[in-house]
Design a protein around this motif. Structure first.
Motif, PDB file in Angstrom:
ATOM      1  N   SER A  56       0.521  -1.220  -0.166  1.00 42.82           N
ATOM      2  CA  SER A  56       0.451  -0.096   0.015  1.00 42.82           C
ATOM      3  C   SER A  56       0.900   0.954  -0.008  1.00 42.82           C
ATOM      4  O   SER A  56       0.483   2.765  -0.702  1.00 42.82           O
ATOM      5  CB  SER A  56      -0.819   0.027   0.759  1.00 42.82           C
ATOM      6  N   GLN A  99      -9.832  -0.172  -0.989  1.00 41.86           N
ATOM      7  CA  GLN A  99     -10.645  -1.911  -0.413  1.00 41.86           C
ATOM      8  C   GLN A  99     -11.877  -1.115   0.089  1.00 41.86           C
ATOM      9  O   GLN A  99     -12.492  -2.076  -0.023  1.00 41.86           O
ATOM     10  CB  GLN A  99      -9.427  -2.727   0.928  1.00 41.86           C
ATOM     11  N   GLN A 157     -18.117  -1.266  -5.428  1.00 38.79           N
ATOM     12  CA  GLN A 157     -16.409  -1.313  -5.705  1.00 38.79           C
ATOM     13  C   GLN A 157     -16.274  -0.791  -7.141  1.00 38.79           C
ATOM     14  O   GLN A 157     -15.830  -0.217  -7.395  1.00 38.79           O
ATOM     15  CB  GLN A 157     -16.048  -2.756  -5.002  1.00 38.79           C
ATOM     16  N   ASP A 175      -5.663  -0.526  -4.094  1.00 37.31           N
ATOM     17  CA  ASP A 175      -5.304  -0.593  -3.282  1.00 37.31           C
ATOM     18  C   ASP A 175      -6.398  -1.805  -2.528  1.00 37.31           C
ATOM     19  O   ASP A 175      -7.158  -1.942  -1.625  1.00 37.31           O
ATOM     20  CB  ASP A 175      -4.804   0.451  -2.327  1.00 37.31           C
ATOM     21  N   GLU A 176      -6.231  -3.357  -2.852  1.00 37.18           N
ATOM     22  CA  GLU A 176      -7.610  -4.523  -2.322  1.00 37.18           C
ATOM     23  C   GLU A 176      -8.708  -4.775  -3.162  1.00 37.18           C
ATOM     24  O   GLU A 176      -9.521  -3.928  -2.240  1.00 37.18           O
ATOM     25  CB  GLU A 176      -6.796  -5.019  -0.944  1.00 37.18           C
ATOM     26  N   GLY A 179     -10.472  -6.781  -1.930  1.00 36.89           N
ATOM     27  CA  GLY A 179     -10.456  -7.204  -0.288  1.00 36.89           C
ATOM     28  C   GLY A 179     -11.730  -7.468   0.787  1.00 36.89           C
ATOM     29  O   GLY A 179     -11.953  -8.459   2.025  1.00 36.89           O
ATOM     30  N   SER A 180     -12.481  -6.634   0.455  1.00 34.17           N
ATOM     31  CA  SER A 180     -13.425  -6.440   1.730  1.00 34.17           C
ATOM     32  C   SER A 180     -14.873  -7.592   0.847  1.00 34.17           C
ATOM     33  O   SER A 180     -15.853  -7.181   1.246  1.00 34.17           O
ATOM     34  CB  SER A 180     -13.762  -4.906   1.458  1.00 34.17           C
ATOM     35  N   SER A 186     -15.851 -10.718  -5.296  1.00 36.01           N
ATOM     36  CA  SER A 186     -14.838 -11.176  -5.723  1.00 36.01           C
ATOM     37  C   SER A 186     -14.535 -11.238  -6.822  1.00 36.01           C
ATOM     38  O   SER A 186     -13.841 -10.449  -7.873  1.00 36.01           O
ATOM     39  CB  SER A 186     -13.563 -11.116  -4.639  1.00 36.01           C
ATOM     40  N   THR A 208      -2.298  -6.991  -3.632  1.00 38.47           N
ATOM     41  CA  THR A 208      -4.398  -7.758  -3.796  1.00 38.47           C
ATOM     42  C   THR A 208      -2.581  -9.294  -2.523  1.00 38.47           C
ATOM     43  O   THR A 208      -1.591  -9.506  -2.675  1.00 38.47           O
ATOM     44  CB  THR A 208      -4.737  -8.354  -4.563  1.00 38.47           C
TER      45      THR A 208
END
Lengths: 234, 370
Positions: A56, A99, A157, A175-176, A179-180, A186, A208
């Motif tokens: 990050s 993220q 997203q 950044d990711e 990820g959430s 995803s 990631t």
């Protein structure tokens, strides 16, 4: 004359880092230790590695959100972190996806996406046309007037992706980005991400933990202890 | 449009906080408007007494208050004989008291004085004025609080006076005042042969400059001022105006602190939003304008609410019988404008520190802020 030599095209490097060092707490926490990096136009690059390895932080330096202690980061040959360049960079050269989607909850999807165009002073009609184009590509056309609270995680997203691409940046820093999200969402969001960056001819640099997703990028870079150790061409 | 929505949305999302800020400014503005308007009205009424059917006032140079001014009868005689003077009226001001009323304004005037000539006599006859030295004419309000009617004898100060008339006038000082023959007032206040001022009406207004220079040349102890000049330069008026603006300004300053507090809270709660905007290309200037804009909206809303509240308050004061004629609540456009501008400046000034804080927000740190 060798014909293969005639047709070989040197890739245009849009993002470069040279000997970049970064530490926090007055040097007590050393995060990046001499990172060299290059990404060419249209490439997709995944940065993999354990938490705290500096993924990050490296993205933040690429986007001018932070400055390196040593070394140089440049976008299209122009060094990042000079103030006037930084504003231009954030408006026209680079888009961010985080993220946590980092949308403004009190605004609608449409209004969130238009924020970069307001910052850049883009003509309203041009901005609206661009929004419709991106909304169509990301399947959000029916949700434009909805408030962020009423959107699902995947939709949020995708909204963040639309917003990041509004001013047609050359580089997308993610950044990711998934990820959430749950595994199914995803995968869908990542499919869309790759599809959109390919259509928009954007360079994607993504941090990631998900190696399966990372493996679908053109390059997979392994980061450990503040350094890039491996470059795997996927 | 989105920019404006970014400003307004935050206010609407924190309604209670916004309402408290708006109320703070509104109360400050209402207080300032009320104090300034009442004192401006009082000044206007006092200057109205002096400018009754006249355009120039002559009084003693360098006195701090007209009650201390002495203009001799010889000066009056000479000035009244100047060819450009249509008429000159000597007026002696004094303060008298009666049982329950420690301060009653007393006017020593001649029978030809405009105040006597043009007044609305609701009892008595103006031609009977100044026939006897113990005769007085009361304003309607004075007659009311002295519980006196025509023909009564009323104790005022150390004397007993015979009420030979009652006047109705829109001017509070006159309506609550006592009119005595000039000679009786001179006797009463131990100012034999003098008056406080001479009010002058000229045959031709264009002779005002000539008249003033003649007074200056002929009487070193006197000064002649046109009404507007007098209103601007009279030290008591200046003190009153300064006091009014200072009191109102203090109120507004408190409102400004309220705004500053609100805006600091606003910036703290929006720190992540500010970071998002910065990452998406908002410049420091755009962030500052957004914060200052939010404050400006609060200030303007507060100012409008304050003007409405203040106006209602003034109107209510006007309806109070005890204050009838004492409070001139005419809203002056200049005062309204000044109050609005001051409220706006206060609001923006209050948001300067929060705005400076907001533009220094480091996006990368703020985005970690939960």
């Amino acid at each position: 004359m060798n014909s293969s030599a005639q047709t070989k095209i040197t890739p245009h490097i849009v993002l470069r880092a040279e000997g970049v060092w970064k530490s926090f707490d007055d040097g007590a926490i050393s995060v990046l230790k001499g990172v060299d990096f290059a990404a060419s136009e249209g490439q997709t690059v995944a940065l993999c590695g354990p938490s705290g390895c500096g993924k990050s932080t490296l993205l933040h330096l690429f986007g001018g959100l932070d400055a390196p202690d040593r070394g140089r980061v440049s976008v299209n040959g122009v060094e990042v972190n000079r103030h006037c360049d930084l504003l231009r960079l954030l408006r026209y050269e680079i888009g961010f996806v985080f993220q946590l989607h980092n949308l403004i909850p009190d605004l609608t999807l449409e209004e969130n996406c238009l924020i970069p165009t307001v910052a850049a002073g883009l003509d309203r009609h041009v901005a609206q046309a661009r929004l419709l184009q991106l909304a169509e590509r990301t399947g959000l056309t029916h949700r434009l007037t909805h408030r962020i609270q009423n959107l699902s995680g995947g939709e949020r997203q995708r909204t963040a992706l639309c917003r990041a691409l509004m001013n047609r940046p050359k580089i997308l820093l993610a950044d990711e980005p998934t990820g959430s999200l749950d595994e199914q969402t995803s995968g869908a969001v990542f499919d869309l991400l790759l599809e959109v960056v390919a259509k928009e001819r954007v360079t994607l640099v993504m941090a990631t933990h998900d190696r399966a997703l990372a493996a679908r990028c053109d390059h997979l870079l392994e980061m450990r202890d503040g350094r890039i150790y491996e470059s795997v061409i996927a | 449009m989105i920019f404006i929505k970014l400003i307004v949305t935050n206010l609407l999302c924190h309604r209670v906080r916004s309402l408290i800020s708006v109320s703070g400014i509104a109360l400050s503005v209402a207080a300032m408007l009320t104090v300034v308007t009442i004192l401006q009205g009082a000044i206007g009424m006092f200057s109205g007494i002096l400018s009754s059917d006249s355009e120039i006032i002559v009084f003693e140079r360098n006195v701090s208050d007209l009650f201390f001014s002495n203009v001799s009868a010889t000066s009056f005689q000479e000035i009244s004989n100047w060819p450009m003077v249509a008429h000159a009226d000597p007026v002696l001001f004094g303060i008298v008291s009666s049982a329950d009323h420690p301060i009653i304004t007393c006017f020593g005037v001649t029978a030809n004085d405009a105040r006597i000539r043009t007044a609305n006599w609701i009892a008595g006859d103006r031609f009977s004025f100044a026939q006897h030295s113990d005769d007085v004419v009361l304003g309607e309000r004075a007659a009311e609080f002295l519980t006196t009617k025509l023909g009564d004898h009323v104790p005022i100060g150390h004397g007993i006076f015979h009420v030979i008339g009652i006047l109705k006038t829109a001017n509070g000082f006159e309506d609550g005042g006592v009119f005595m023959p000039l000679s009786a007032a001179q006797n009463f206040f131990h100012k034999d042969g003098t008056s406080s001022v001479i009010t002058i009406k000229l045959r031709n207004k264009e002779d005002a400059s000539l008249f003033k220079s003649m007074v200056k040349e002929r009487f070193s102890n006197l000064i002649a001022l046109e009404d507007a000049e007098f209103n601007r330069s009279y030290s008591q008026f200046k003190i009153l105006k300064a006091t009014a603006w200072a009191v109102g300004g203090c109120g507004l300053l408190l409102g400004g602190f309220g705004i500053a507090n609100t805006m600091i809270m606003s910036v703290f709660t929006r720190i992540r939003e500010i970071a998002i905007l910065r990452v998406n290309g908002f410049s420091r200037l755009q962030i500052a304008v957004m914060i200052l804009g939010e404050s400006a909206v609060v200030s303007l809303a507060g100012a409008v609410l304050g003007l409405v509240t203040g106006s209602c308050l003034l109107y209510a004061l006007k309806l109070v019988p005890a204050l009838h004629g004492y409070v001139d609540v005419t809203l002056q456009p200049a005062v309204l404008l000044i109050v609005m501008v001051l409220a706006l400046i206060t609001g923006i000034a209050g948001a300067l520190y929060p705005a400076a804080y907001a533009v220094r927000v480091k996006a990368v740190e703020a985005l970690r802020f939960e």
